[in-house]
Design an enzyme around this catalytic site. Structure first.
Site, PDB file in Angstrom:
ATOM      1  N   HIS A   1       0.092   7.539 -14.128  1.00  0.00           N
ATOM      2  CA  HIS A   1       1.169   7.775 -14.574  1.00  0.00           C
ATOM      3  C   HIS A   1       0.170   7.724 -16.458  1.00  0.00           C
ATOM      4  O   HIS A   1      -0.824   6.985 -16.041  1.00  0.00           O
ATOM      5  CB  HIS A   1       2.301   6.274 -15.061  1.00  0.00           C
ATOM      6  CG  HIS A   1       3.220   6.124 -14.169  1.00  0.00           C
ATOM      7  ND1 HIS A   1       3.166   5.412 -13.154  1.00  0.00           N
ATOM      8  CD2 HIS A   1       4.409   6.905 -13.218  1.00  0.00           C
ATOM      9  CE1 HIS A   1       4.410   5.423 -12.508  1.00  0.00           C
ATOM     10  NE2 HIS A   1       5.013   6.606 -11.745  1.00  0.00           N
TER      11      HIS A   1
ATOM     12  N   GLU B   1       9.040  10.234 -12.873  1.00  0.00           N
ATOM     13  CA  GLU B   1       8.703   8.449 -13.042  1.00  0.00           C
ATOM     14  C   GLU B   1       9.328   7.787 -14.387  1.00  0.00           C
ATOM     15  O   GLU B   1       8.712   6.775 -15.095  1.00  0.00           O
ATOM     16  CB  GLU B   1       7.706   8.609 -12.665  1.00  0.00           C
ATOM     17  CG  GLU B   1       6.820   9.133 -11.338  1.00  0.00           C
ATOM     18  CD  GLU B   1       7.377   8.712 -10.150  1.00  0.00           C
ATOM     19  OE1 GLU B   1       6.521   7.278 -10.508  1.00  0.00           O
ATOM     20  OE2 GLU B   1       7.565   9.113  -8.980  1.00  0.00           O
TER      21      GLU B   1
ATOM     22  N   ASP C   1       1.515   5.941 -18.852  1.00  0.00           N
ATOM     23  CA  ASP C   1       0.359   5.005 -19.394  1.00  0.00           C
ATOM     24  C   ASP C   1       0.198   4.503 -19.218  1.00  0.00           C
ATOM     25  O   ASP C   1      -0.676   3.282 -19.203  1.00  0.00           O
ATOM     26  CB  ASP C   1       1.831   4.379 -19.913  1.00  0.00           C
ATOM     27  CG  ASP C   1       2.562   3.683 -18.249  1.00  0.00           C
ATOM     28  OD1 ASP C   1       1.482   3.820 -16.861  1.00  0.00           O
ATOM     29  OD2 ASP C   1       3.416   3.000 -18.379  1.00  0.00           O
TER      30      ASP C   1
ATOM     31  N   CYS D   1       3.341  -1.842 -18.100  1.00  0.00           N
ATOM     32  CA  CYS D   1       3.994  -1.085 -17.086  1.00  0.00           C
ATOM     33  C   CYS D   1       5.751  -1.977 -16.824  1.00  0.00           C
ATOM     34  O   CYS D   1       6.504  -1.004 -16.137  1.00  0.00           O
ATOM     35  CB  CYS D   1       3.799  -1.225 -15.151  1.00  0.00           C
ATOM     36  SG  CYS D   1       2.097  -0.328 -15.140  1.00  0.00           S
TER      37      CYS D   1
ATOM     38  N   GLY E   1       0.763  -1.331  -0.230  1.00  0.00           N
ATOM     39  CA  GLY E   1       0.201  -0.340   0.248  1.00  0.00           C
ATOM     40  C   GLY E   1       0.799   1.374   0.038  1.00  0.00           C
ATOM     41  O   GLY E   1       0.722   1.992  -0.115  1.00  0.00           O
TER      42      GLY E   1
ATOM     43  N   GLY F   1      -2.008   7.995  -4.759  1.00  0.00           N
ATOM     44  CA  GLY F   1      -2.599   7.982  -5.967  1.00  0.00           C
ATOM     45  C   GLY F   1      -3.076   6.629  -7.067  1.00  0.00           C
ATOM     46  O   GLY F   1      -3.335   7.139  -7.749  1.00  0.00           O
TER      47      GLY F   1
HETATM   48  O1  SUG Z   1       4.740   3.198  -8.697  1.00  0.00           O
HETATM   49  N1  SUG Z   1       3.263   0.714  -7.485  1.00  0.00           N
HETATM   50  C1  SUG Z   1       3.665   1.215  -8.867  1.00  0.00           C
HETATM   51  C2  SUG Z   1       3.175   0.666  -9.773  1.00  0.00           C
HETATM   52  C3  SUG Z   1       3.667   1.555 -10.731  1.00  0.00           C
HETATM   53  C4  SUG Z   1       3.207   1.463 -12.190  1.00  0.00           C
HETATM   54  N2  SUG Z   1       4.508   2.051 -13.535  1.00  0.00           N
HETATM   55  C5  SUG Z   1       3.454   2.041 -14.651  1.00  0.00           C
HETATM   56  N3  SUG Z   1       2.315   2.770 -14.231  1.00  0.00           N
HETATM   57  N4  SUG Z   1       4.288   2.857 -15.478  1.00  0.00           N
HETATM   58  C6  SUG Z   1       3.773   2.529  -8.894  1.00  0.00           C
HETATM   59  O2  SUG Z   1       2.777   3.062  -8.276  1.00  0.00           O
HETATM   60  C7  SUG Z   1       2.993  -0.116  -5.113  1.00  0.00           C
HETATM   61  C8  SUG Z   1       3.334  -1.393  -4.592  1.00  0.00           C
HETATM   62  C9  SUG Z   1       2.792  -1.300  -3.363  1.00  0.00           C
HETATM   63  O3  SUG Z   1       1.768  -0.911  -2.619  1.00  0.00           O
HETATM   64  O4  SUG Z   1       3.363  -2.351  -2.739  1.00  0.00           O
HETATM   65  C10 SUG Z   1       3.803   0.731  -6.267  1.00  0.00           C
HETATM   66  O5  SUG Z   1       4.919   1.328  -5.596  1.00  0.00           O
END
Ligand code: SUG
Length: 444
Positions: A251, A178, A253, A368, A24, A28
């Site tokens: 993001h 990012e 994407d 991702c 968690g 966002g």
């Molecule tokens: O940065 N989730 C990542 C997901 C990244 C997705 N990437 C793209 N959209 N390109 C983030 O939000 C969740 C980890 C956790 O809650 O344990 C996390 O970091």
């Protein structure tokens, strides 16, 4: 065809690490928030990721593998002020600061679309491929990725005649970056000079989202475009709508995806969208834009289904493949959109679904999990070929995952010193498999 026109797109996927769990940790990101502390299945997660890589490699799409980062990062726990043996530090963080234990254990480096921003040599004024590893400074768990990512890229793309690996931008709020998840490239063919579109969430004076943070800044986009020696006429820096961010689009994407001369996006993706699309079309007259309206698909369902996080790749047959997350099938609105796309004979689109549930529950879909690197034949030959996926390497990696990964993990497991030892043994072996040398600190 000249040499620059004969380029391919390499997809670099991050192998899911053995400490994959749900912390968690990402404000966002609705999936991350809603799965906090649920049981995770690291073995299944890694095998799901490998299955996607194998599918693309089987379609003759160049596919590479990036190694997981070593976690838990016990040095980071010490930097948070904990003292004692590794075992003490882990136990203390579990009892007193479970959130910190989760932060230093995250396998978030699997989402390589955030590893770096990449500009192919056809776009850069020195004719080299430029990479800027993302500072990911907006969340504490992702910020830990940058140093190792930079080292890995310097190892894999170790030929300064062809590649430049920049230092990450300063890890400050102003330069919050990012990576390629906020970059799109529009081009008639991979090896031609393309239009690079950078998407930010905030800049001084811009309207901001009210509920969730905007992670990418305009200053970061501008600095990368400048450092990558892009031709300013072929750069477009645009703002994501604050409304999309507030709906969980953390993001670009998650709401737009481009491949060659196709752009698939939601109509609420960008501020001033109609004007931008005209502008992009004047750069690239062959650009085909498919906008999905809010009537067709709400922002909420966009985020739930991750339609725009489908991976689009060009096939040898001249078609494109849209590799959608399995979750798209649960939405009748998305299925209607997909049906329309498929019926459009100009698009020549093939659609497949892929099960990435373990990653999806943390907000990471097909797009991702991969970083796109457009390379000419010569550049492909200049990089380390040992990370390129062959059927043999895929089989070795699957066997490696099956042998080393745990089936299940809960938060208390992350404080288990035996897990740390298991991870070290696994990663030590992985560096041999991928022929990367001793890249992990614990190997030095
Ligand atoms: O940065 N989730 C990542 C997901 C990244 C997705 N990437 C793209 N959209 N390109 C983030 O939000 C969740 C980890 C956790 O809650 O344990 C996390 O970091």
């Amino acid at each position: 065809m000249n040499e620059s026109a004969a380029a391919v797109e390499l997809n670099l996927d991050g192998l899911v690490g053995p400490t994959h769990h749900y912390g968690g940790l990402a404000p966002g990101n609705i999936a991350s928030q809603s799965h906090r502390y649920q049981v995770s299945y690291p073995k299944q997660a890694a095998l799901e990721g490998l299955r996607k890589m194998k599918r693309l490699a089987a379609l003759s799409i160049p596919q590479g593998v990036l190694p997981p980062h070593f976690r838990p990062d016990i040095d980071a726990l010490r930097a948070f002020g904990l003292e004692g043996t590794d075992e003490d530090v882990l136990a203390q963080s579990l009892s007193e600061h479970p959130d910190r234990l989760s932060i230093v254990s995250s396998a978030s480096a699997m989402w390589t679309a955030n590893a770096a921003t990449v500009s192919p040599s056809a776009d850069t004024q020195d004719g080299r491929v430029h990479f800027t590893p993302a500072n990911l400074q907006s969340t504490p768990h992702r910020r830990l990725e940058t140093e190792f990512t930079t080292a890995v890229f310097r190892r894999i793309f170790d030929d300064s005649k062809h590649f430049v690996i920049h230092d990450p931008l300063p890890a400050t709020d102003k330069f919050s970056d990012e990576g390629a998840a906020n970059q799109m490239r529009m081009v008639s063919a991979y090896g031609q000079p393309g239009l690079e579109v950078f998407v930010y969430g905030r800049s001084p004076g811009s309207q901001l989202p009210k509920k969730f943070p905007a992670r990418q800044t305009r200053a970061a986009c501008d600095a990368i475009a400048h450092n990558h020696l892009l031709n300013p006429d072929r750069v477009s820096v645009v703002q994501q709508t604050p409304r999309a961010i507030d709906a969980g689009v953390f993001h670009n994407d998650v709401i737009a995806v481009a491949n060659e001369n196709l752009l698939l996006c939601h109509s609420a993706a960008f501020v001033d969208q109609p004007r931008l699309i005209d502008q992009w079309k004047s750069h690239l007259p062959s650009l085909r834009v498919v906008q999905v309206s809010e009537d067709q698909l709400s922002l909420e369902e966009t985020v739930r289904s991750y339609l725009f996080n489908s991976q689009i790749v060009s096939l040898k047959t001249g078609e494109m493949l849209l590799l959608c997350p399995e979750e798209c099938r649960q939405s009748s609105a998305v299925m209607r959109v997909l049906e329309e796309l498929q019926q459009d004979s100009d698009l020549k689109l093939r659609i497949e679904f892929v099960d990435l549930r373990q990653s999806m529950q943390n907000g990471g879909g097909p797009a991702c999990l991969r970083l796109r690197v457009v390379l000419t034949e010569r550049e492909l030959q200049a990089m380390s070929s040992s990370i390129l996926l062959t059927p043999e390497l895929a089989a070795t990696l699957e066997e490696w995952v099956n042998r080393h990964y745990r089936d299940e993990l809960t938060l208390p497991d992350l404080a288990d010193i035996r897990l740390v030892e298991e991870v070290k043994v696994a990663l030590d072996e992985l560096t041999e498999i991928l022929d990367l040398g001793q890249i992990y600190l614990f190997q030095k």
